[in-house]
Design a protein around this motif. Structure first.
Motif, PDB file in Angstrom:
ATOM      1  N   ARG A  28       0.832  -1.204   0.000  1.00 35.03           N
ATOM      2  CA  ARG A  28       0.000   0.000   0.000  1.00 35.03           C
ATOM      3  C   ARG A  28       0.873   1.263   0.000  1.00 35.03           C
ATOM      4  NH1 ARG A  28      -3.722  -2.127   2.685  1.00 35.03           N
ATOM      5  NH2 ARG A  28      -2.691  -2.047   4.700  1.00 35.03           N
ATOM      6  N   GLU A  29       1.952   1.252   0.769  1.00 37.33           N
ATOM      7  CA  GLU A  29       2.861   2.403   0.859  1.00 37.33           C
ATOM      8  C   GLU A  29       3.464   2.778  -0.496  1.00 37.33           C
ATOM      9  OE1 GLU A  29       4.538   4.527   3.186  1.00 37.33           O
ATOM     10  OE2 GLU A  29       2.892   4.067   4.537  1.00 37.33           O
ATOM     11  N   ILE A  30       3.656   1.782  -1.374  1.00 41.27           N
ATOM     12  CA  ILE A  30       4.277   2.074  -2.669  1.00 41.27           C
ATOM     13  C   ILE A  30       3.271   2.075  -3.823  1.00 41.27           C
ATOM     14  CG2 ILE A  30       6.564   1.324  -1.959  1.00 41.27           C
ATOM     15  CD1 ILE A  30       6.027  -1.269  -3.544  1.00 41.27           C
ATOM     16  N   GLY A  31       1.972   2.037  -3.489  1.00 38.72           N
ATOM     17  CA  GLY A  31       0.944   2.207  -4.500  1.00 38.72           C
ATOM     18  C   GLY A  31       0.401   0.937  -5.131  1.00 38.72           C
ATOM     19  N   PHE A  32       0.572  -0.190  -4.472  1.00 44.33           N
ATOM     20  CA  PHE A  32       0.034  -1.452  -4.968  1.00 44.33           C
ATOM     21  C   PHE A  32      -0.954  -2.008  -3.951  1.00 44.33           C
ATOM     22  CE2 PHE A  32       3.982  -1.144  -7.288  1.00 44.33           C
ATOM     23  CZ  PHE A  32       3.673  -1.659  -8.536  1.00 44.33           C
ATOM     24  N   ASN A  33      -1.741  -2.995  -4.397  1.00 42.52           N
ATOM     25  CA  ASN A  33      -2.562  -3.743  -3.452  1.00 42.52           C
ATOM     26  C   ASN A  33      -2.270  -5.223  -3.663  1.00 42.52           C
ATOM     27  OD1 ASN A  33      -4.358  -4.853  -5.491  1.00 42.52           O
ATOM     28  ND2 ASN A  33      -5.341  -2.855  -5.565  1.00 42.52           N
ATOM     29  N   THR A  34      -2.872  -6.050  -2.872  1.00 48.15           N
ATOM     30  CA  THR A  34      -2.545  -7.486  -2.923  1.00 48.15           C
ATOM     31  C   THR A  34      -3.081  -8.169  -4.173  1.00 48.15           C
ATOM     32  OG1 THR A  34      -4.477  -7.978  -1.555  1.00 48.15           O
ATOM     33  CG2 THR A  34      -2.360  -7.710  -0.426  1.00 48.15           C
ATOM     34  N   GLU A  35      -3.940  -7.493  -4.921  1.00 47.61           N
ATOM     35  CA  GLU A  35      -4.428  -8.067  -6.179  1.00 47.61           C
ATOM     36  C   GLU A  35      -3.595  -7.628  -7.371  1.00 47.61           C
ATOM     37  OE1 GLU A  35      -8.059  -6.400  -5.315  1.00 47.61           O
ATOM     38  OE2 GLU A  35      -8.298  -7.869  -3.729  1.00 47.61           O
ATOM     39  N   SER A  36      -2.773  -6.591  -7.206  1.00 46.04           N
ATOM     40  CA  SER A  36      -1.995  -6.082  -8.333  1.00 46.04           C
ATOM     41  C   SER A  36      -0.512  -6.416  -8.248  1.00 46.04           C
ATOM     42  CB  SER A  36      -2.174  -4.564  -8.445  1.00 46.04           C
ATOM     43  OG  SER A  36      -1.623  -3.913  -7.316  1.00 46.04           O
ATOM     44  N   ALA A  37      -0.102  -7.122  -7.180  1.00 48.88           N
ATOM     45  CA  ALA A  37       1.315  -7.441  -7.024  1.00 48.88           C
ATOM     46  C   ALA A  37       1.524  -8.638  -6.097  1.00 48.88           C
ATOM     47  CB  ALA A  37       2.068  -6.233  -6.473  1.00 48.88           C
ATOM     48  N   ILE A  38       2.656  -9.282  -6.300  1.00 53.15           N
ATOM     49  CA  ILE A  38       3.109 -10.372  -5.432  1.00 53.15           C
ATOM     50  C   ILE A  38       4.360  -9.864  -4.729  1.00 53.15           C
ATOM     51  CG2 ILE A  38       4.087 -12.707  -5.400  1.00 53.15           C
ATOM     52  CD1 ILE A  38       2.456 -13.203  -7.996  1.00 53.15           C
ATOM     53  N   ALA A  39       4.523 -10.217  -3.482  1.00 53.09           N
ATOM     54  CA  ALA A  39       5.694  -9.769  -2.733  1.00 53.09           C
ATOM     55  C   ALA A  39       6.561 -10.944  -2.318  1.00 53.09           C
ATOM     56  CB  ALA A  39       5.265  -8.989  -1.494  1.00 53.09           C
ATOM     57  N   LYS A  40       7.864 -10.712  -2.366  1.00 54.36           N
ATOM     58  CA  LYS A  40       8.838 -11.666  -1.836  1.00 54.36           C
ATOM     59  C   LYS A  40       9.599 -10.954  -0.732  1.00 54.36           C
ATOM     60  CE  LYS A  40      11.263 -14.132  -4.775  1.00 54.36           C
ATOM     61  NZ  LYS A  40      12.134 -14.426  -5.932  1.00 54.36           N
ATOM     62  N   VAL A  41       9.671 -11.573   0.427  1.00 53.47           N
ATOM     63  CA  VAL A  41      10.411 -11.005   1.545  1.00 53.47           C
ATOM     64  C   VAL A  41      11.662 -11.848   1.746  1.00 53.47           C
ATOM     65  CG1 VAL A  41      10.366 -10.441   3.997  1.00 53.47           C
ATOM     66  CG2 VAL A  41       8.306 -10.132   2.625  1.00 53.47           C
ATOM     67  N   ASN A  42      12.811 -11.196   1.596  1.00 54.36           N
ATOM     68  CA  ASN A  42      14.102 -11.873   1.723  1.00 54.36           C
ATOM     69  C   ASN A  42      14.175 -13.118   0.824  1.00 54.36           C
ATOM     70  OD1 ASN A  42      14.911  -9.954   3.658  1.00 54.36           O
ATOM     71  ND2 ASN A  42      13.867 -11.108   5.245  1.00 54.36           N
ATOM     72  N   GLY A  43      13.633 -12.989  -0.406  1.00 53.61           N
ATOM     73  CA  GLY A  43      13.730 -14.050  -1.397  1.00 53.61           C
ATOM     74  C   GLY A  43      12.646 -15.113  -1.353  1.00 53.61           C
ATOM     75  N   ARG A  44      11.692 -14.979  -0.427  1.00 54.75           N
ATOM     76  CA  ARG A  44      10.640 -15.983  -0.279  1.00 54.75           C
ATOM     77  C   ARG A  44       9.285 -15.323  -0.483  1.00 54.75           C
ATOM     78  NH1 ARG A  44       7.476 -17.097   3.642  1.00 54.75           N
ATOM     79  NH2 ARG A  44       8.452 -15.738   5.155  1.00 54.75           N
ATOM     80  N   VAL A  45       8.421 -15.973  -1.303  1.00 51.99           N
ATOM     81  CA  VAL A  45       7.082 -15.426  -1.536  1.00 51.99           C
ATOM     82  C   VAL A  45       6.358 -15.290  -0.199  1.00 51.99           C
ATOM     83  CG1 VAL A  45       4.840 -15.844  -2.629  1.00 51.99           C
ATOM     84  CG2 VAL A  45       6.934 -16.359  -3.876  1.00 51.99           C
ATOM     85  N   LEU A  47       2.791 -13.935   2.017  1.00 53.17           N
ATOM     86  CA  LEU A  47       1.366 -13.617   2.004  1.00 53.17           C
ATOM     87  C   LEU A  47       1.149 -12.205   2.544  1.00 53.17           C
ATOM     88  CD1 LEU A  47       0.001 -16.990   3.380  1.00 53.17           C
ATOM     89  CD2 LEU A  47       0.128 -16.244   0.991  1.00 53.17           C
ATOM     90  N   GLU A  48       0.004 -11.616   2.210  1.00 51.35           N
ATOM     91  CA  GLU A  48      -0.272 -10.233   2.580  1.00 51.35           C
ATOM     92  C   GLU A  48      -0.317  -9.975   4.084  1.00 51.35           C
ATOM     93  OE1 GLU A  48      -4.836  -9.366   2.307  1.00 51.35           O
ATOM     94  OE2 GLU A  48      -4.288 -10.754   0.694  1.00 51.35           O
ATOM     95  N   ASP A  49      -0.659 -10.981   4.874  1.00 52.02           N
ATOM     96  CA  ASP A  49      -0.767 -10.777   6.321  1.00 52.02           C
ATOM     97  C   ASP A  49       0.506 -11.151   7.082  1.00 52.02           C
ATOM     98  OD1 ASP A  49      -1.029 -13.480   5.887  1.00 52.02           O
ATOM     99  OD2 ASP A  49      -2.641 -13.761   7.331  1.00 52.02           O
ATOM    100  N   GLU A  50       1.571 -11.442   6.336  1.00 49.54           N
ATOM    101  CA  GLU A  50       2.850 -11.771   6.965  1.00 49.54           C
ATOM    102  C   GLU A  50       3.528 -10.509   7.484  1.00 49.54           C
ATOM    103  OE1 GLU A  50       6.273 -14.356   5.404  1.00 49.54           O
ATOM    104  OE2 GLU A  50       4.466 -15.171   4.475  1.00 49.54           O
ATOM    105  N   SER A  51       4.142 -10.612   8.638  1.00 55.02           N
ATOM    106  CA  SER A  51       4.854  -9.479   9.218  1.00 55.02           C
ATOM    107  C   SER A  51       6.176  -9.247   8.509  1.00 55.02           C
ATOM    108  CB  SER A  51       5.134  -9.744  10.699  1.00 55.02           C
ATOM    109  OG  SER A  51       3.936  -9.834  11.414  1.00 55.02           O
ATOM    110  N   VAL A  52       6.594  -7.988   8.463  1.00 51.33           N
ATOM    111  CA  VAL A  52       7.926  -7.654   7.984  1.00 51.33           C
ATOM    112  C   VAL A  52       8.705  -7.074   9.156  1.00 51.33           C
ATOM    113  CG1 VAL A  52       7.350  -7.323   5.559  1.00 51.33           C
ATOM    114  CG2 VAL A  52       7.095  -5.428   7.113  1.00 51.33           C
ATOM    115  N   LYS A  53      10.008  -7.307   9.124  1.00 50.75           N
ATOM    116  CA  LYS A  53      10.869  -6.861  10.212  1.00 50.75           C
ATOM    117  C   LYS A  53      11.811  -5.765   9.726  1.00 50.75           C
ATOM    118  CE  LYS A  53      12.679 -10.938  10.862  1.00 50.75           C
ATOM    119  NZ  LYS A  53      12.234 -11.745   9.773  1.00 50.75           N
ATOM    120  N   ASP A  54      12.320  -5.022  10.658  1.00 49.04           N
ATOM    121  CA  ASP A  54      13.316  -4.005  10.354  1.00 49.04           C
ATOM    122  C   ASP A  54      14.491  -4.680   9.646  1.00 49.04           C
ATOM    123  OD1 ASP A  54      14.465  -1.498  10.309  1.00 49.04           O
ATOM    124  OD2 ASP A  54      15.293  -1.665  12.323  1.00 49.04           O
TER     125      ASP A  54
END
Length: 67
Positions: A28-45, A47-54
């Motif tokens: 959301r901060e960068i202008g996408f939503n969960t239907e318009s993009a897929i996210a990988k955190v530290n190289g791993r796909v 889910l939208e409700d997964e926490s991110v760490k500093d």
């Protein structure tokens, strides 16, 4: 800080990390939503409700559709 890169769009940003932040918040901060993009955190796909760490690295892959 969370480093964010949007693949194929040439966008690279750093976002201020906040306690309780989720993948959906980053999108959301960068202008996408969960239907318009897929996210990988530290190289791993992730889910939208997964926490991110500093210090996490988030890659955003825009979804392309058409007919």
């Amino acid at each position: 800080m969370i480093r964010v890169k949007v693949l194929g769009r040439g966008i690279e940003k750093e976002l201020e990390w906040e306690k309780g932040m989720k993948v959906a918040d980053v999108l959301r901060e960068i202008g996408f939503n969960t239907e318009s993009a897929i996210a990988k955190v530290n190289g791993r796909v992730a889910l939208e409700d997964e926490s991110v760490k500093d210090g996490d690295y988030v890659e955003v892959i825009p979804v392309v559709s058409g007919g």
